[in-house]
Design a protein around this motif. Structure first.
Motif, PDB file in Angstrom:
ATOM      1  N   GLU A  24      -5.232  18.005  -1.408  1.00  0.00           N
ATOM      2  CA  GLU A  24      -6.149  16.989  -0.453  1.00  0.00           C
ATOM      3  C   GLU A  24      -6.740  15.958  -1.489  1.00  0.00           C
ATOM      4  O   GLU A  24      -7.357  16.432  -2.441  1.00  0.00           O
ATOM      5  CB  GLU A  24      -7.065  17.859   0.090  1.00  0.00           C
ATOM      6  N   GLY A  25      -6.664  14.736  -1.047  1.00  0.00           N
ATOM      7  CA  GLY A  25      -7.194  13.574  -1.781  1.00  0.00           C
ATOM      8  C   GLY A  25      -6.591  13.148  -3.189  1.00  0.00           C
ATOM      9  O   GLY A  25      -6.761  12.229  -3.907  1.00  0.00           O
ATOM     10  N   ALA A  26      -5.383  13.819  -3.469  1.00  0.00           N
ATOM     11  CA  ALA A  26      -4.608  13.255  -4.519  1.00  0.00           C
ATOM     12  C   ALA A  26      -4.092  11.832  -4.210  1.00  0.00           C
ATOM     13  O   ALA A  26      -3.650  11.847  -3.377  1.00  0.00           O
ATOM     14  CB  ALA A  26      -3.466  14.258  -4.775  1.00  0.00           C
ATOM     15  N   PRO A  27      -3.810  11.027  -5.271  1.00  0.00           N
ATOM     16  CA  PRO A  27      -3.286   9.655  -5.013  1.00  0.00           C
ATOM     17  C   PRO A  27      -1.929   9.780  -4.844  1.00  0.00           C
ATOM     18  O   PRO A  27      -1.231  10.666  -5.526  1.00  0.00           O
ATOM     19  CB  PRO A  27      -3.546   8.925  -6.368  1.00  0.00           C
ATOM     20  N   LEU A  28      -1.060   9.054  -3.986  1.00  0.00           N
ATOM     21  CA  LEU A  28       0.165   8.997  -3.821  1.00  0.00           C
ATOM     22  C   LEU A  28       0.893   8.171  -4.823  1.00  0.00           C
ATOM     23  O   LEU A  28       0.071   7.041  -5.200  1.00  0.00           O
ATOM     24  CB  LEU A  28       0.550   8.459  -2.408  1.00  0.00           C
ATOM     25  N   PRO A  29       1.972   8.362  -5.450  1.00  0.00           N
ATOM     26  CA  PRO A  29       2.547   7.597  -6.537  1.00  0.00           C
ATOM     27  C   PRO A  29       3.254   6.373  -6.283  1.00  0.00           C
ATOM     28  O   PRO A  29       3.991   5.549  -6.902  1.00  0.00           O
ATOM     29  CB  PRO A  29       3.539   8.538  -7.249  1.00  0.00           C
ATOM     30  N   ASP A  30       3.056   6.001  -4.790  1.00  0.00           N
ATOM     31  CA  ASP A  30       4.153   4.958  -4.301  1.00  0.00           C
ATOM     32  C   ASP A  30       4.081   3.519  -4.926  1.00  0.00           C
ATOM     33  O   ASP A  30       4.973   2.998  -5.170  1.00  0.00           O
ATOM     34  CB  ASP A  30       3.736   4.672  -2.874  1.00  0.00           C
ATOM     35  N   GLU A  31       2.556   3.203  -5.461  1.00  0.00           N
ATOM     36  CA  GLU A  31       2.503   1.823  -5.895  1.00  0.00           C
ATOM     37  C   GLU A  31       2.953   1.689  -7.257  1.00  0.00           C
ATOM     38  O   GLU A  31       3.537   1.098  -7.655  1.00  0.00           O
ATOM     39  CB  GLU A  31       0.820   1.320  -5.866  1.00  0.00           C
ATOM     40  N   VAL A  32       2.625   2.953  -8.193  1.00  0.00           N
ATOM     41  CA  VAL A  32       3.304   2.897  -9.354  1.00  0.00           C
ATOM     42  C   VAL A  32       4.893   2.922  -9.483  1.00  0.00           C
ATOM     43  O   VAL A  32       5.391   2.356 -10.172  1.00  0.00           O
ATOM     44  CB  VAL A  32       2.807   4.502 -10.307  1.00  0.00           C
ATOM     45  N   ARG A  33       5.481   3.617  -8.438  1.00  0.00           N
ATOM     46  CA  ARG A  33       7.033   3.733  -8.499  1.00  0.00           C
ATOM     47  C   ARG A  33       7.502   2.452  -8.121  1.00  0.00           C
ATOM     48  O   ARG A  33       8.472   2.021  -8.917  1.00  0.00           O
ATOM     49  CB  ARG A  33       7.088   4.547  -7.260  1.00  0.00           C
ATOM     50  N   ARG A  34       6.819   1.746  -7.276  1.00  0.00           N
ATOM     51  CA  ARG A  34       7.375   0.251  -7.142  1.00  0.00           C
ATOM     52  C   ARG A  34       7.296  -0.488  -8.510  1.00  0.00           C
ATOM     53  O   ARG A  34       8.109  -1.409  -8.575  1.00  0.00           O
ATOM     54  CB  ARG A  34       6.558  -0.542  -6.043  1.00  0.00           C
ATOM     55  N   ARG A  35       6.117  -0.333  -9.475  1.00  0.00           N
ATOM     56  CA  ARG A  35       6.098  -0.871 -10.679  1.00  0.00           C
ATOM     57  C   ARG A  35       6.915  -0.645 -11.773  1.00  0.00           C
ATOM     58  O   ARG A  35       7.241  -1.470 -12.470  1.00  0.00           O
ATOM     59  CB  ARG A  35       4.635  -0.706 -10.983  1.00  0.00           C
TER      60      ARG A  35
END
Length: 108
Positions: A24-35
């Motif tokens: 719960e509350g852990a950040p998702l890696p989607d933005e970093v993955r796009r970078r």
């Protein structure tokens, strides 16, 4: 054992429909993955505590080898020192006869 944790975990589904679990509350890696992911290629990265904290590229001009660092978040002074130390060790290995330079981009 996993089944006892299941009720306390957040469930996600990936692009293939697979079930993924997180706390719960852990950040998702989607933005970093796009970078850092460009098609099948993955940029060179710096990890701290298992998360991507920066990307880096190696540069070379006549007689000078460098590493340019691009942090994705604010890093502590100790973290920056650790990254610079590791970068200098890498340059000493790859370019032993060159002058070595480390540069930082502003935090994105």
């Amino acid at each position: 054992m996993f089944e006892t944790l299941r009720p306390r975990l957040v469930r996600h589904t990936d692009e293939s429909g697979r079930e993924l679990f997180d706390v719960e509350g852990a950040p998702l890696p989607d933005e970093v993955r796009r970078r850092v992911c460009h098609g099948a290629a993955v940029a060179a990265t710096v990890l701290f505590d298992g998360t991507v904290a920066a990307s880096w590229t190696r540069t070379s001009t006549s007689g000078t080898a460098g590493i340019d660092l691009c942090p994705f978040r604010a890093l502590t002074g100790a973290q920056r020192s650790a990254v610079e130390s590791e970068a200098l060790r890498l340059l000493a290995f790859t370019d032993p006869g060159s002058e070595h330079r480390i540069t930082w981009s502003p935090t994105e």
